[in-house]
Design an enzyme around this catalytic site. Structure first.
Site, mmCIF file in Angstrom:
data_model
loop_
_atom_site.group_PDB
_atom_site.id
_atom_site.type_symbol
_atom_site.label_atom_id
_atom_site.label_comp_id
_atom_site.label_asym_id
_atom_site.label_seq_id
_atom_site.Cartn_x
_atom_site.Cartn_y
_atom_site.Cartn_z
ATOM 1 N N HIS A 30 16.937 -9.998 -68.645
ATOM 2 C CA HIS A 30 16.385 -10.662 -67.600
ATOM 3 C C HIS A 30 16.886 -12.004 -67.612
ATOM 4 O O HIS A 30 17.843 -11.681 -66.301
ATOM 5 C CB HIS A 30 14.667 -10.458 -67.354
ATOM 6 C CG HIS A 30 14.110 -11.157 -66.320
ATOM 7 N ND1 HIS A 30 14.064 -10.701 -64.847
ATOM 8 C CD2 HIS A 30 14.226 -12.436 -65.836
ATOM 9 C CE1 HIS A 30 13.936 -11.161 -64.264
ATOM 10 N NE2 HIS A 30 13.720 -12.447 -64.932
ATOM 11 N N GLU A 31 17.007 -12.676 -68.528
ATOM 12 C CA GLU A 31 16.968 -13.519 -68.729
ATOM 13 C C GLU A 31 18.825 -14.304 -68.434
ATOM 14 O O GLU A 31 19.225 -14.909 -68.359
ATOM 15 C CB GLU A 31 16.452 -14.256 -69.966
ATOM 16 C CG GLU A 31 14.512 -14.988 -70.342
ATOM 17 C CD GLU A 31 14.073 -15.431 -68.308
ATOM 18 O OE1 GLU A 31 14.800 -16.406 -67.659
ATOM 19 O OE2 GLU A 31 13.588 -15.238 -68.334
ATOM 20 N N HIS A 34 20.337 -14.629 -65.505
ATOM 21 C CA HIS A 34 20.245 -15.230 -64.552
ATOM 22 C C HIS A 34 21.317 -16.198 -64.747
ATOM 23 O O HIS A 34 21.617 -16.711 -64.551
ATOM 24 C CB HIS A 34 18.705 -15.979 -64.762
ATOM 25 C CG HIS A 34 17.894 -15.598 -64.270
ATOM 26 N ND1 HIS A 34 17.172 -15.681 -63.064
ATOM 27 C CD2 HIS A 34 16.776 -14.980 -64.528
ATOM 28 C CE1 HIS A 34 16.728 -14.485 -62.272
ATOM 29 N NE2 HIS A 34 15.438 -14.483 -63.626
#
Length: 377
Positions: A30-31, A34
């Site tokens: 997820h990170e 980003h």
């Protein structure tokens, strides 16, 4: 048995390890999404942490400080131009902050949305990928067919001639539908067999075996002298082989169909929060409940762990897309609101909105933990 003993009995060391690994991988990717979308648009990323809390290890690479932190409960990326900037002191000697004007803040609205949306989309893609692999390897469950997996020796089912591998296609002369309502909730059609065995009366099952269909008829009483009666079968959905394209299509369809179910689950959770209803609710689990589910899956099979990974990634994606300030969905909402308005909220307005959202998220997490623990009292 006290509360701590009850919690310890519900969890296993292997289950806790798998919980950390599954959640850690989902959060890391997820990170990482980003991070990738920010760097792709030329925005620096100051730090990337795997885990939270005190930093155990750190290393600079490609302009980013990569960290391994103590608590394996998540992670974060520090994207340049996303945090407020100190702008001198006020009359009381306290620091004054303002919106940044560099890095992330310089991106156009679509660029900011792309960075914020990347994380939840990564979790959705991971869930879809895991489902595709599962369907390809194990086949696609057919909602309108119930396969008998085992028959207990000496049971009523054995006396009726039912065998493991038999497939039930109709109940009481009616084909099993794709979807049914069981206990007030939507369920795949094969679960209607359980509902049928909960009612007294004459039963007929249309059973496929070796390419032929036979009818099994019997009288049924779900309870006798207050004792629950068992037919003596373990069953689940029939499974059909699938190619990769078919498996991918089914994974996409399953994801779309999950949206209203997940939204209802979150809506029910918020309703319980505002009414302080701590009663059991299997649609949303807290950290203890999640670890308990993973512990049970770890004791079952690797594919059960994959299914848990699918559910956790879907939950993480949908939760982060909720339009609550502080979450990715709330930040996207603020970006779009500023774009439509022609200017962003003032710094104090945005801080107030984010503080409110952060308080709501923390309250929700505390409520889920309390409800989790309350099950053991």
């Amino acid at each position: 048995m006290n509360v701590l003993q009850g919690i310890a009995a519900a969890l296993t060391p292997l289950g806790l390890l798998w919980t950390v690994l599954i959640i850690g991988l989902a959060t890391f990717l997820h990170e990482l999404a980003h991070y990738a979308l920010a760097r792709w648009q030329g925005v620096a990323v100051k730090s990337f942490s795997v885990g939270m809390g005190p930093v155990l290890l750190r290393r600079d690479w490609r302009g980013t400080e990569w960290r391994l932190s103590l608590l394996p409960i998540g992670g974060y990326v520090e994207i340049d131009g996303m945090a407020p900037v100190e702008d001198g002191m006020n009359a009381q000697g306290q620091p004054v902050y303002r919106h940044p004007t560099h890095g992330f803040a310089r991106l156009r609205a679509w660029g900011k949305v792309a960075v914020l949306l990347a994380g939840p989309l990564m979790n959705l893609l991971l869930a879809i990928g895991l489902m595709t692999v599962t369907f390809t390897a194990q086949g696609i469950p057919a909602p309108d067919r119930a396969r008998i997996e085992s028959v207990q020796a000496g049971s009523r089912a054995a006396a009726l001639g039912l065998q493991a591998g038999d497939v039930v296609t109709a109940i009481d002369g009616q084909d099993i539908p794709d979807r049914v309502t069981v206990g007030g909730a939507a369920a795949p059609g094969w679960e209607s067999l359980r509902d049928s065995l909960g009612r007294a009366g004459s039963r007929t099952l249309s059973v496929e075996r070796g390419g032929q269909t036979r009818t099994v008829a019997f009288d049924w009483q779900p309870t006798v002298n207050g004792q629950r009666q068992l037919l003596g079968i373990r069953y689940g959905p029939d499974v059909q082989p699938a190619s990769v394209p078919v498996a991918l299509g089914t994974a996409l369809t399953t994801t779309v169909e999950a949206v209203p179910q997940v939204l209802r689950a979150f809506g029910n959770l918020f309703a319980r929060l505002f009414t302080l209803n701590l009663s059991s609710d299997e649609s949303v689990s807290g950290p203890i409940g999640t670890a308990q589910i993973v512990s049970q899956a770890a004791a079952t099979s690797p594919w059960a762990l994959v299914q848990v990974g699918v559910l956790l990634n879907l939950s993480l994606a949908f939760f982060n897309l909720l339009p609550i300030p502080g979450l990715d969905g709330g930040r996207i909402l603020l970006v779009l609101f500023g774009a439509l308005r022609g200017r962003p909220l003032t710094f104090s307005q945005e801080q107030a909105v984010n503080l409110l959202g952060f308080g709501l998220v923390m309250t929700l997490m505390l409520f889920v933990v309390v409800r989790d623990v309350s099950r053991f009292f």
